[in-house]
Scaffold this motif. Structure first.
Motif, PDB file in Angstrom:
ATOM      1  N   SER A  18       0.836  -1.212   0.000  1.00 46.87           N
ATOM      2  CA  SER A  18       0.000   0.000   0.000  1.00 46.87           C
ATOM      3  C   SER A  18       0.865   1.254   0.000  1.00 46.87           C
ATOM      4  CB  SER A  18      -0.952   0.001   1.186  1.00 46.87           C
ATOM      5  OG  SER A  18      -0.242   0.141   2.405  1.00 46.87           O
ATOM      6  N   GLY A  74       2.153   1.623  -3.619  1.00 48.42           N
ATOM      7  CA  GLY A  74       1.078   2.072  -4.502  1.00 48.42           C
ATOM      8  C   GLY A  74       0.661   3.504  -4.240  1.00 48.42           C
ATOM      9  N   GLN A 100       5.335   2.845 -13.373  1.00 50.52           N
ATOM     10  CA  GLN A 100       4.557   1.625 -13.245  1.00 50.52           C
ATOM     11  C   GLN A 100       5.475   0.401 -13.192  1.00 50.52           C
ATOM     12  OE1 GLN A 100       1.945   0.738 -16.495  1.00 50.52           O
ATOM     13  NE2 GLN A 100       0.675  -0.609 -15.251  1.00 50.52           N
ATOM     14  N   MET A 158       7.171   0.320  -9.827  1.00 50.40           N
ATOM     15  CA  MET A 158       6.214  -0.012  -8.784  1.00 50.40           C
ATOM     16  C   MET A 158       5.917  -1.510  -8.767  1.00 50.40           C
ATOM     17  SD  MET A 158       2.342   1.407  -8.270  1.00 50.40           S
ATOM     18  CE  MET A 158       1.737   0.536  -9.690  1.00 50.40           C
TER      19      MET A 158
END
Length: 83
Positions: free
Chosen positions: A34, A37, A55, A58
């Motif tokens: 979390s 993100g 992206q 991540m």
């Protein structure tokens, strides 16, 4: 008789500890993913053009966090299986 009782209690305590350890590993993975993100969403809101690079980074970071959590869960299951 007392020795058997103590061995049984010790085995159940290690199983309980393994279960608690696995639960904490899952909670830690949830917090880690979390965080990754959330920070990625903040970065994309500030600079939308960096979406592709961010992206990829991540997903790699989330996979590393998930891998560490999976390793911890496997260790806990091995401890529970030996008890």
């Amino acid at each position: 008789m007392l020795a058997n009782l103590l061995l049984e209690i010790g085995g159940s305590m290690s199983t309980l500890g393994a279960g608690i350890g696995a639960g904490l590993a899952v909670i830690g993975a949830g917090v880690g993913i979390s965080g990754v993100g959330g920070r990625a969403m903040e970065a994309m809101a500030r600079q939308p053009e960096i979406f592709g690079k961010l992206q990829t980074a991540m997903i790699i970071a989330a996979a590393l966090v998930e891998g560490a959590a999976l390793f911890a869960i496997v260790v806990c299951l091995l401890i529970a299986g030996n008890a």
